[in-house]
Design a protein around this motif. Structure first.
Motif, PDB file in Angstrom:
ATOM      1  N   LYS A 174       0.852  -1.180   0.000  1.00  0.00           N
ATOM      2  CA  LYS A 174       0.000   0.000   0.000  1.00  0.00           C
ATOM      3  C   LYS A 174       0.887   1.229   0.000  1.00  0.00           C
ATOM      4  CE  LYS A 174      -4.339   1.381   2.084  1.00  0.00           C
ATOM      5  NZ  LYS A 174      -5.337   1.037   3.123  1.00  0.00           N
ATOM      6  N   LYS A 175       0.517   2.240  -0.738  1.00  0.00           N
ATOM      7  CA  LYS A 175       1.317   3.448  -0.802  1.00  0.00           C
ATOM      8  C   LYS A 175       1.259   4.197   0.525  1.00  0.00           C
ATOM      9  CE  LYS A 175       0.452   4.054  -5.747  1.00  0.00           C
ATOM     10  NZ  LYS A 175       1.795   3.651  -6.152  1.00  0.00           N
ATOM     11  N   ILE A 176       2.325   4.899   0.847  1.00  0.00           N
ATOM     12  CA  ILE A 176       2.322   5.715   2.053  1.00  0.00           C
ATOM     13  C   ILE A 176       1.248   6.791   1.920  1.00  0.00           C
ATOM     14  CG2 ILE A 176       4.001   7.467   1.304  1.00  0.00           C
ATOM     15  CD1 ILE A 176       5.294   7.064   4.167  1.00  0.00           C
ATOM     16  N   CYS A 177       0.642   7.172   3.014  1.00  0.00           N
ATOM     17  CA  CYS A 177      -0.514   8.067   2.939  1.00  0.00           C
ATOM     18  C   CYS A 177      -0.167   9.432   2.356  1.00  0.00           C
ATOM     19  CB  CYS A 177      -1.153   8.237   4.312  1.00  0.00           C
ATOM     20  SG  CYS A 177      -0.206   9.249   5.466  1.00  0.00           S
ATOM     21  N   TRP A 178       1.108   9.839   2.447  1.00  0.00           N
ATOM     22  CA  TRP A 178       1.496  11.170   1.966  1.00  0.00           C
ATOM     23  C   TRP A 178       1.600  11.230   0.442  1.00  0.00           C
ATOM     24  CZ3 TRP A 178       0.599  13.592   6.182  1.00  0.00           C
ATOM     25  CH2 TRP A 178       0.943  13.041   7.430  1.00  0.00           C
ATOM     26  N   ALA A 179       1.569  10.068  -0.222  1.00  0.00           N
ATOM     27  CA  ALA A 179       1.622  10.050  -1.685  1.00  0.00           C
ATOM     28  C   ALA A 179       0.308  10.581  -2.250  1.00  0.00           C
ATOM     29  CB  ALA A 179       1.879   8.638  -2.188  1.00  0.00           C
ATOM     30  N   ASN A 180       0.414  11.503  -3.200  1.00  0.00           N
ATOM     31  CA  ASN A 180      -0.796  12.118  -3.760  1.00  0.00           C
ATOM     32  C   ASN A 180      -0.816  12.111  -5.282  1.00  0.00           C
ATOM     33  OD1 ASN A 180       1.133  14.047  -4.318  1.00  0.00           O
ATOM     34  ND2 ASN A 180       0.332  15.583  -2.901  1.00  0.00           N
ATOM     35  N   THR A 181       0.105  11.366  -5.873  1.00  0.00           N
ATOM     36  CA  THR A 181       0.075  11.232  -7.323  1.00  0.00           C
ATOM     37  C   THR A 181       0.512   9.827  -7.694  1.00  0.00           C
ATOM     38  OG1 THR A 181       0.936  12.061  -9.429  1.00  0.00           O
ATOM     39  CG2 THR A 181       2.432  12.123  -7.557  1.00  0.00           C
ATOM     40  N   ALA A 182      -0.095   9.281  -8.713  1.00  0.00           N
ATOM     41  CA  ALA A 182       0.209   7.913  -9.128  1.00  0.00           C
ATOM     42  C   ALA A 182       1.381   7.853 -10.099  1.00  0.00           C
ATOM     43  CB  ALA A 182      -1.023   7.276  -9.767  1.00  0.00           C
ATOM     44  N   GLY A 183       1.725   8.996 -10.695  1.00  0.00           N
ATOM     45  CA  GLY A 183       2.723   8.994 -11.744  1.00  0.00           C
ATOM     46  C   GLY A 183       4.085   9.496 -11.307  1.00  0.00           C
ATOM     47  N   PHE A 184       5.120   8.793 -11.725  1.00  0.00           N
ATOM     48  CA  PHE A 184       6.493   9.212 -11.427  1.00  0.00           C
ATOM     49  C   PHE A 184       6.800  10.546 -12.095  1.00  0.00           C
ATOM     50  CE2 PHE A 184      10.937   9.513 -12.697  1.00  0.00           C
ATOM     51  CZ  PHE A 184      11.604   9.261 -11.512  1.00  0.00           C
ATOM     52  N   GLU A 185       6.466  10.678 -13.347  1.00  0.00           N
ATOM     53  CA  GLU A 185       6.873  11.855 -14.117  1.00  0.00           C
ATOM     54  C   GLU A 185       6.290  13.145 -13.568  1.00  0.00           C
ATOM     55  OE1 GLU A 185       9.130  11.966 -16.274  1.00  0.00           O
ATOM     56  OE2 GLU A 185       9.444   9.832 -16.584  1.00  0.00           O
ATOM     57  N   ARG A 223       5.710  -1.640   6.880  1.00  0.00           N
ATOM     58  CA  ARG A 223       5.011  -1.350   8.120  1.00  0.00           C
ATOM     59  C   ARG A 223       4.730   0.140   8.259  1.00  0.00           C
ATOM     60  NH1 ARG A 223       4.517  -3.900  13.107  1.00  0.00           N
ATOM     61  NH2 ARG A 223       4.622  -5.788  11.806  1.00  0.00           N
ATOM     62  N   ILE A 224       5.696   0.959   7.936  1.00  0.00           N
ATOM     63  CA  ILE A 224       5.500   2.415   8.018  1.00  0.00           C
ATOM     64  C   ILE A 224       4.379   2.849   7.079  1.00  0.00           C
ATOM     65  CG2 ILE A 224       6.578   4.651   7.521  1.00  0.00           C
ATOM     66  CD1 ILE A 224       9.244   3.332   8.474  1.00  0.00           C
ATOM     67  N   ARG A 225       4.344   2.288   5.885  1.00  0.00           N
ATOM     68  CA  ARG A 225       3.269   2.609   4.953  1.00  0.00           C
ATOM     69  C   ARG A 225       1.909   2.223   5.538  1.00  0.00           C
ATOM     70  NH1 ARG A 225       7.166   0.499   0.986  1.00  0.00           N
ATOM     71  NH2 ARG A 225       7.676   2.107  -0.579  1.00  0.00           N
ATOM     72  N   ARG A 226       1.845   1.013   6.082  1.00  0.00           N
ATOM     73  CA  ARG A 226       0.557   0.548   6.619  1.00  0.00           C
ATOM     74  C   ARG A 226       0.084   1.421   7.779  1.00  0.00           C
ATOM     75  NH1 ARG A 226      -1.170  -2.904  10.640  1.00  0.00           N
ATOM     76  NH2 ARG A 226       0.862  -3.825  11.104  1.00  0.00           N
ATOM     77  N   ILE A 227       0.981   1.717   8.690  1.00  0.00           N
ATOM     78  CA  ILE A 227       0.607   2.524   9.846  1.00  0.00           C
ATOM     79  C   ILE A 227       0.245   3.942   9.423  1.00  0.00           C
ATOM     80  CG2 ILE A 227       1.432   3.468  12.038  1.00  0.00           C
ATOM     81  CD1 ILE A 227       0.730   0.442  12.004  1.00  0.00           C
ATOM     82  N   SER A 228       0.906   4.457   8.397  1.00  0.00           N
ATOM     83  CA  SER A 228       0.564   5.798   7.917  1.00  0.00           C
ATOM     84  C   SER A 228      -0.887   5.843   7.451  1.00  0.00           C
ATOM     85  CB  SER A 228       1.506   6.223   6.774  1.00  0.00           C
ATOM     86  OG  SER A 228       1.135   5.649   5.533  1.00  0.00           O
ATOM     87  N   ASN A 229      -1.334   4.765   6.825  1.00  0.00           N
ATOM     88  CA  ASN A 229      -2.713   4.718   6.339  1.00  0.00           C
ATOM     89  C   ASN A 229      -3.723   4.427   7.446  1.00  0.00           C
ATOM     90  OD1 ASN A 229      -2.980   4.830   3.169  1.00  0.00           O
ATOM     91  ND2 ASN A 229      -1.046   3.795   3.600  1.00  0.00           N
ATOM     92  N   GLU A 230      -3.255   3.887   8.551  1.00  0.00           N
ATOM     93  CA  GLU A 230      -4.141   3.621   9.683  1.00  0.00           C
ATOM     94  C   GLU A 230      -4.246   4.815  10.619  1.00  0.00           C
ATOM     95  OE1 GLU A 230      -2.822   0.114  11.676  1.00  0.00           O
ATOM     96  OE2 GLU A 230      -3.227  -1.210   9.967  1.00  0.00           O
ATOM     97  N   ARG A 231      -3.149   5.582  10.763  1.00  0.00           N
ATOM     98  CA  ARG A 231      -3.115   6.590  11.819  1.00  0.00           C
ATOM     99  C   ARG A 231      -2.964   8.028  11.324  1.00  0.00           C
ATOM    100  NH1 ARG A 231       0.531   3.551  16.501  1.00  0.00           N
ATOM    101  NH2 ARG A 231      -0.628   1.580  16.434  1.00  0.00           N
ATOM    102  N   ASP A 232      -2.573   8.201  10.091  1.00  0.00           N
ATOM    103  CA  ASP A 232      -2.446   9.555   9.553  1.00  0.00           C
ATOM    104  C   ASP A 232      -3.560   9.883   8.572  1.00  0.00           C
ATOM    105  OD1 ASP A 232      -0.211  10.445  11.006  1.00  0.00           O
ATOM    106  OD2 ASP A 232       1.120   9.281   9.727  1.00  0.00           O
ATOM    107  N   ILE A 233      -4.555   9.041   8.547  1.00  0.00           N
ATOM    108  CA  ILE A 233      -5.779   9.294   7.786  1.00  0.00           C
ATOM    109  C   ILE A 233      -6.951   9.120   8.752  1.00  0.00           C
ATOM    110  CG2 ILE A 233      -7.323   8.344   6.020  1.00  0.00           C
ATOM    111  CD1 ILE A 233      -4.889   7.707   4.345  1.00  0.00           C
TER     112      ILE A 233
END
Length: 295
Positions: free
Chosen positions: A15-26, A54-64
């Motif tokens: 799962k992407k980290i919660c701070w990611a807001n774009t799907a594209g690299f470019e 784990r950091i990604r998962r927790i970011s989506n559980e606790r920073d959202i």
């Protein structure tokens, strides 16, 4: 557009980290990537390779959070800027040169999640290839300046001397050096800030020292064991009497607001954490870096 071949990511879907807001690299300004590798660790506490996911998962559980079925991202102290963040996924340690060449050639800022701290050496090599020797701000309980043994998490500075500008580099949080490391610090005149310096001088003076030391093309490497275990118990080599998470984040934000070339966060050890406290703190640190970054 950079024409490097596409990297082969690790197979496990994450799962992407919660701070990611774009799907594209470019279209991104910042690229987050995990390096789930602890082959350079000598710690009796294993498990740092589990940290990126784990950091990604927790970011989506606790920073959202959810409000009337509306999903909202938790705010950082700066609020959330318009910085475009892409989570690339995980790569293997041997892919670091290729991955960072792709990121840096596209004028993007890398944020790496380890893994053990030896992953920082090939990152610094890639950074120096792009920028020349970098100013390194190294947050750690240990100097990692062993020289009798090489290519592991305790020899990062020795292994990276060709890639950093020692005169404009600084270590923060040091409190558990070996005799050999003290000699190497003195030999190379590397600046060091201990937790006791923070107490005695205060954050205003410490911030001035750091900002007066560094130059352009600053790379920040953040070993979570720089923090006192009260704040970050889940690390590979915990050392009591560390710096407070608030003070460390204050310094990081000051540096990032000045401008940085890249950032990594290393040595979270989920297996030895307490209620995922350290993974959540790591996620928050990444969020603060993203929201403070000049792009």
């Amino acid at each position: 557009m950079h024409n490097a071949p596409e990297l082969v990511k690790t197979k496990k879907a994450i799962k992407k980290i919660c701070w990611a807001n774009t799907a594209g690299f470019e279209e991104s300004d910042i690229v987050i990537l995990g390096i789930p590798d602890e082959t350079g660790s000598h710690s009796i506490w294993s498990g740092a390779s589990k940290a990126p996911d784990r950091i990604r998962r927790i970011s989506n559980e606790r920073d959202i959070y959810y409000e009337k079925k509306l999903q909202c991202l938790a705010l950082t102290t700066n609020g959330l800027q318009d910085t475009r963040v892409h989570d690339y996924g995980n790569i293997k340690k041997r892919q670091i040169p290729q991955a960072f060449d792709k990121i840096l050639s596209s004028s993007k800022i890398p944020i790496a999640i380890g893994g053990d701290h030896s992953n920082t050496t090939p990152i610094l090599k890639a950074m120096a290839k792009k920028h020349g020797p970098v100013s390194l701000v190294y947050f750690d309980a240990h100097p990692d300046f062993v020289s009798h043994t090489r290519n592991y998490y305790g020899s990062v500075i020795t292994d990276s001397l060709d890639y950093i500008d020692v005169k404009s580099s600084i270590q923060i949080g040091i409190r558990s050096p070996e005799t050999e490391e003290i000699a190497n610090i003195k030999k190379h005149s590397l600046k060091v800030i201990t937790p006791f310096d923070v107490v005695e001088q205060g954050m205003m003076e410490i911030s001035k020292t750091v900002l007066d030391t560094i130059k352009e093309n600053v790379y920040i490497s953040f070993d979570m064991d720089c923090l006192d275990p009260a704040y970050a118990p889940g690390v590979s080599v915990p050392v009591p009497i560390g710096i407070e998470s608030r003070d460390a984040m204050h310094l990081v934000k000051k540096i990032v607001q000045r401008g940085m070339a890249g950032f990594d966060i290393m040595e979270v050890c989920p297996k030895h954490d307490l209620n995922n406290q350290t993974s959540h703190l790591a996620s928050r640190i990444i969020g603060e870096v993203v929201s403070s970054c000049k792009v």
